[in-house]
Design a protein around this motif. Structure first.
Motif, PDB file in Angstrom:
ATOM      1  N   SER A 135      -1.379 -16.002 -26.191  1.00 34.74           N
ATOM      2  CA  SER A 135      -0.053 -14.908 -26.122  1.00 34.74           C
ATOM      3  C   SER A 135       0.587 -15.949 -24.950  1.00 34.74           C
ATOM      4  O   SER A 135       0.893 -16.429 -24.112  1.00 34.74           O
ATOM      5  N   GLY A 141      11.593 -17.838 -23.696  1.00 33.26           N
ATOM      6  CA  GLY A 141      11.840 -20.027 -24.701  1.00 33.26           C
ATOM      7  C   GLY A 141      10.312 -20.002 -24.982  1.00 33.26           C
ATOM      8  O   GLY A 141       9.042 -19.299 -24.174  1.00 33.26           O
ATOM      9  N   ALA A 143       9.576 -23.085 -26.654  1.00 37.55           N
ATOM     10  CA  ALA A 143       9.752 -24.550 -26.616  1.00 37.55           C
ATOM     11  C   ALA A 143       9.459 -25.559 -24.813  1.00 37.55           C
ATOM     12  O   ALA A 143       9.351 -26.395 -25.161  1.00 37.55           O
ATOM     13  N   HIS A 221       3.788  -9.474 -35.051  1.00 33.85           N
ATOM     14  CA  HIS A 221       4.480 -10.949 -33.928  1.00 33.85           C
ATOM     15  C   HIS A 221       4.471  -9.943 -32.286  1.00 33.85           C
ATOM     16  O   HIS A 221       5.628  -9.705 -32.541  1.00 33.85           O
ATOM     17  N   LEU A 376       8.766 -24.358 -36.481  1.00 32.24           N
ATOM     18  CA  LEU A 376       8.642 -23.356 -35.126  1.00 32.24           C
ATOM     19  C   LEU A 376       7.080 -23.361 -34.482  1.00 32.24           C
ATOM     20  O   LEU A 376       7.389 -23.279 -33.096  1.00 32.24           O
ATOM     21  N   ALA A 377       6.080 -22.929 -35.464  1.00 32.91           N
ATOM     22  CA  ALA A 377       4.555 -22.054 -34.691  1.00 32.91           C
ATOM     23  C   ALA A 377       4.218 -23.886 -33.710  1.00 32.91           C
ATOM     24  O   ALA A 377       4.500 -24.555 -34.798  1.00 32.91           O
ATOM     25  N   GLU A 382      12.158 -30.548 -33.536  1.00 28.13           N
ATOM     26  CA  GLU A 382      12.084 -31.620 -32.937  1.00 28.13           C
ATOM     27  C   GLU A 382      11.531 -31.919 -31.253  1.00 28.13           C
ATOM     28  O   GLU A 382      11.700 -33.450 -31.705  1.00 28.13           O
TER      29      GLU A 382
HETATM   30  C1  LIG Z   1       5.187 -16.944 -36.873  1.00 25.73           C
HETATM   31  C2  LIG Z   1       5.540 -17.756 -35.894  1.00 25.73           C
HETATM   32  C3  LIG Z   1       4.156 -17.291 -35.162  1.00 25.73           C
HETATM   33  C4  LIG Z   1       4.217 -17.336 -34.104  1.00 25.73           C
HETATM   34  N1  LIG Z   1       3.243 -17.568 -33.303  1.00 25.73           N
HETATM   35  C5  LIG Z   1       2.653 -17.152 -32.163  1.00 25.73           C
HETATM   36  C6  LIG Z   1       1.498 -16.369 -31.531  1.00 25.73           C
HETATM   37  O1  LIG Z   1       0.430 -16.194 -31.338  1.00 25.73           O
HETATM   38  N2  LIG Z   1       1.547 -16.529 -30.269  1.00 25.73           N
HETATM   39  C7  LIG Z   1       3.267 -17.857 -29.116  1.00 25.73           C
HETATM   40  O2  LIG Z   1       2.722 -17.927 -28.134  1.00 25.73           O
HETATM   41  N3  LIG Z   1       3.686 -18.476 -29.972  1.00 25.73           N
HETATM   42  C8  LIG Z   1       3.896 -17.731 -30.810  1.00 25.73           C
HETATM   43  N4  LIG Z   1       4.981 -18.366 -31.795  1.00 25.73           N
HETATM   44  C9  LIG Z   1       6.361 -18.999 -30.996  1.00 25.73           C
HETATM   45  C10 LIG Z   1       6.057 -20.135 -31.183  1.00 25.73           C
HETATM   46  O3  LIG Z   1       5.656 -20.915 -30.559  1.00 25.73           O
HETATM   47  C11 LIG Z   1       7.934 -20.489 -30.608  1.00 25.73           C
HETATM   48  O4  LIG Z   1       8.355 -19.792 -31.891  1.00 25.73           O
HETATM   49  C12 LIG Z   1       8.749 -22.597 -30.522  1.00 25.73           C
HETATM   50  O5  LIG Z   1       7.146 -22.877 -29.587  1.00 25.73           O
HETATM   51  C13 LIG Z   1       9.951 -22.163 -30.443  1.00 25.73           C
HETATM   52  O6  LIG Z   1      10.343 -21.206 -29.389  1.00 25.73           O
HETATM   53  P1  LIG Z   1      11.430 -20.082 -29.560  1.00 25.73           P
HETATM   54  O7  LIG Z   1      11.250 -19.145 -30.897  1.00 25.73           O
HETATM   55  O8  LIG Z   1      11.802 -19.779 -28.433  1.00 25.73           O
HETATM   56  O9  LIG Z   1      12.577 -21.573 -29.333  1.00 25.73           O
HETATM   57  P2  LIG Z   1      13.458 -22.377 -28.627  1.00 25.73           P
HETATM   58  O10 LIG Z   1      12.870 -22.824 -27.596  1.00 25.73           O
HETATM   59  O11 LIG Z   1      14.498 -21.395 -28.095  1.00 25.73           O
HETATM   60  O12 LIG Z   1      13.868 -22.701 -29.184  1.00 25.73           O
HETATM   61  C14 LIG Z   1      14.353 -23.288 -30.658  1.00 25.73           C
HETATM   62  C15 LIG Z   1      15.159 -24.407 -31.420  1.00 25.73           C
HETATM   63  O13 LIG Z   1      16.013 -25.233 -30.149  1.00 25.73           O
HETATM   64  C16 LIG Z   1      15.271 -26.576 -31.126  1.00 25.73           C
HETATM   65  N5  LIG Z   1      15.062 -26.894 -30.296  1.00 25.73           N
HETATM   66  C17 LIG Z   1      13.928 -26.597 -28.998  1.00 25.73           C
HETATM   67  N6  LIG Z   1      13.823 -27.872 -27.575  1.00 25.73           N
HETATM   68  C18 LIG Z   1      14.711 -29.346 -28.177  1.00 25.73           C
HETATM   69  C19 LIG Z   1      14.206 -29.813 -27.796  1.00 25.73           C
HETATM   70  N7  LIG Z   1      13.363 -30.536 -26.698  1.00 25.73           N
HETATM   71  N8  LIG Z   1      14.631 -30.755 -28.820  1.00 25.73           N
HETATM   72  C20 LIG Z   1      15.607 -30.419 -29.733  1.00 25.73           C
HETATM   73  N9  LIG Z   1      15.857 -29.766 -30.176  1.00 25.73           N
HETATM   74  C21 LIG Z   1      15.503 -28.379 -29.353  1.00 25.73           C
HETATM   75  C22 LIG Z   1      14.710 -26.398 -31.498  1.00 25.73           C
HETATM   76  O14 LIG Z   1      15.477 -26.764 -32.979  1.00 25.73           O
HETATM   77  C23 LIG Z   1      13.999 -24.627 -31.711  1.00 25.73           C
HETATM   78  O15 LIG Z   1      13.712 -24.522 -33.227  1.00 25.73           O
HETATM   79  C24 LIG Z   1       5.216 -18.306 -32.971  1.00 25.73           C
HETATM   80  C25 LIG Z   1       6.135 -18.482 -33.868  1.00 25.73           C
HETATM   81  C26 LIG Z   1       6.402 -18.064 -35.496  1.00 25.73           C
HETATM   82  C27 LIG Z   1       7.992 -18.388 -35.669  1.00 25.73           C
END
Ligand SMILES: Cc1cc2nc3c(=O)[nH]c(=O)nc-3n(C[C@H](O)[C@H](O)[C@H](O)COP(=O)(O)OP(=O)(O)OC[C@H]3O[C@@H](n4cnc5c(N)ncnc54)[C@H](O)[C@@H]3O)c2cc1C
Length: 430
Positions: A135, A141, A143, A221, A376-377, A382
């Motif tokens: 978790s 956010g 990323a 999720h 994404l995960a 990027e």
């Molecule tokens: C199926 C699935 C399972 C998951 N399971 C888990 C879990 O068990 N535990 C957990 O903690 N998280 C989990 N996640 C979350 C996952 O780690 C995040 O989705 C990922 O880190 C991206 O964060 P966000 O979705 O908030 O996207 P954001 O951080 O909002 O990013 C959105 C988009 O912005 C762009 N972006 C972001 N950063 C940059 C950069 N530095 N340079 C250029 N472009 C950029 C990319 O296109 C990115 O896809 C899961 C995600 C998915 C889809």
């Protein structure tokens, strides 16, 4: 010479057994069992432990773990060859004791857990008597962990957690969560957070809702709210402020294992694509005779073979260096390549199948969407590309000169100067 593209015959026999076992025994489970972590599903209880016992009997259980943790201590190359078979079936990793996120969480507990925590959480996790959740991502956010606000404060002998987490996969089935929370908001960004074990029954944990991705009928999720969640002081993993270091323990292996399983998934789609191309007739000939279809088959085969070799070479480098950090560029490059190859092969398989390919009666539409999961995960593509570029650029140096180091004019002049004593006096033609 140490380059070798052959599998040791004894291990090949294990792989052949695994291949048949996955096709015959495990693939059918994907049509019967809703979620492999749902311990309340009576079908799961009847079917999965039986197959797990068989895997243990063959000494193929939890091959990624050392013998001290009940595993087989396989290196990454052997794991790659095995995981590319397991990738074919959703239930296969759980039958072989190597499913995410439990495998990564187990690595954290093995590294940082106290003996009592290992008894309480790690031992039943390794036996798949329970499952776990990671978790970390927050609604504002994922990323950029610098924006995380979920907070843990030490009050007496307890840590008190307040905040929200987003997309905590499997929380609804988990016995405990591994939670990252801010413990020192004033510290530099990467020393602000710490990692905790949080038993799921702790008061104050609320699953606001279980979010489903596009191809899932039921969400797993979790959007979680932690309100005054109190856990014992010793449920901190590692030192305060070491959350990122602890997180790295699970990510290096986790990313490459996802890639290994993806090889299995895309090979499966490719098999189906070829079968269809050789079976479906249009305008008097099978699709396989159409050159544009042939291009899709060729592109897919090339993509798969390149990706597979890249994964295997990265696995080999990890085995050689025994250090994920040294192989960071390769792991990130594999991670960044994976969603594209996965997407493209599934999209071509879908296209070649026509309308049935787009329907829920074939696995391609779900696969195309799942390719975004892989992008994404464990960090978006990027971000991994940035890592690749930084690592690779670190091996180069710029020049102080106005013209590039390899400016042809300068190189030619230097070459003439170097060999002037051996050249004819008339060098006008050079
Ligand atoms: C199926 C699935 C399972 C998951 N399971 C888990 C879990 O068990 N535990 C957990 O903690 N998280 C989990 N996640 C979350 C996952 O780690 C995040 O989705 C990922 O880190 C991206 O964060 P966000 O979705 O908030 O996207 P954001 O951080 O909002 O990013 C959105 C988009 O912005 C762009 N972006 C972001 N950063 C940059 C950069 N530095 N340079 C250029 N472009 C950029 C990319 O296109 C990115 O896809 C899961 C995600 C998915 C889809």
């Amino acid at each position: 010479m140490s380059w070798d593209f052959e599998t040791d015959p004894a291990f090949q026999r294990d792989l052949d057994w695994i291949d048949e076992f996955v096709r015959e025994e495990i693939e059918p489970l994907d049509f019967i069992i809703g979620h492999p972590n749902d311990f309340t599903d009576p079908n799961r209880t009847k079917l999965i432990p039986r197959l797990q016992a068989e895997v243990k009997r063959r000494k193929l259980w939890a091959c990624h773990l050392g013998a001290d943790l009940g595993g087989q201590g396989y290196g990454q190359v052997k794991l790659a060859l095995m995981n590319e078979i397991l990738g074919r079936a959703k239930c296969a990793p759980i039958v072989f004791g190597c499913q995410a996120p439990d495998s990564g969480n187990a690595e954290i507990l093995a590294h940082y857990g106290t003996p009592a925590q290992k008894d309480r959480y790690l031992a039943p996790l390794l036996e798949n008597k329970i499952c776990s959740c990671y978790s970390m991502t927050e609604p504002q956010g994922g990323a950029d962990p610098k924006v995380f606000t979920c907070r843990a404060e030490l009050r007496g002998d307890e840590w008190v957690i307040n905040g929200e987490k987003w997309f905590s996969s499997n929380a609804r089935y988990a016995a405990f969560l591994i939670v990252m929370a801010v413990t020192d908001p004033d510290a530099p960004p990467y020393q602000r957070m710490s990692m905790f074990i949080v038993p799921i029954e702790t008061p104050g944990i609320e699953i606001v809702r279980n979010v489903a991705v596009g191809y899932e009928s039921e969400g797993a999720h979790a959007y979680i709210r932690y309100t005054n969640v109190k856990i014992p002081r010793d449920h901190l993993l590692g030192e305060p402020g070491q959350g990122f270091i602890v997180a790295q323990t699970r990510l290096g292996g986790g990313r490459i294992h996802h890639a290994m399983r993806t090889v299995g998934k895309i090979r499966h789609a490719f098999d189906l694509m070829c079968e269809r191309a050789l079976s479906r007739t249009t305008q008097g000939e099978v699709l396989a005779q159409k050159q544009l279809v042939q291009a899709m088959i060729a592109d897919s085969w090339i993509d798969i073979e390149q990706f597979r070799l890249f994964v295997l070479r990265t696995a080999w480098k990890i085995d050689k260096t025994k250090n994920y950090r040294e192989v960071r560029a390769d792991i990130s490059a594999v991670k960044a390549t994976m969603p594209r190859v996965y997407h493209d092969v599934y999209a071509r398989a879908l296209q070649i199948h026509g309308s049935i390919g787009l329907s829920t009666e074939m696995p391609f539409a779900a696969g195309v969407l799942d390719s975004f999961h892989m992008g994404l995960a464990d960090g978006p593509t990027e971000v991994h590309k940035v890592t690749v570029a930084r690592q690779v650029l670190g091996r180069y140096q710029g020049t102080e000169e106005v013209f590039p180091e390899y400016h042809l004019v300068r190189r030619r002049e230097a070459a003439i100067l170097k060999y002037a004593h051996l050249l004819e006096r008339e060098v006008g033609n050079l």
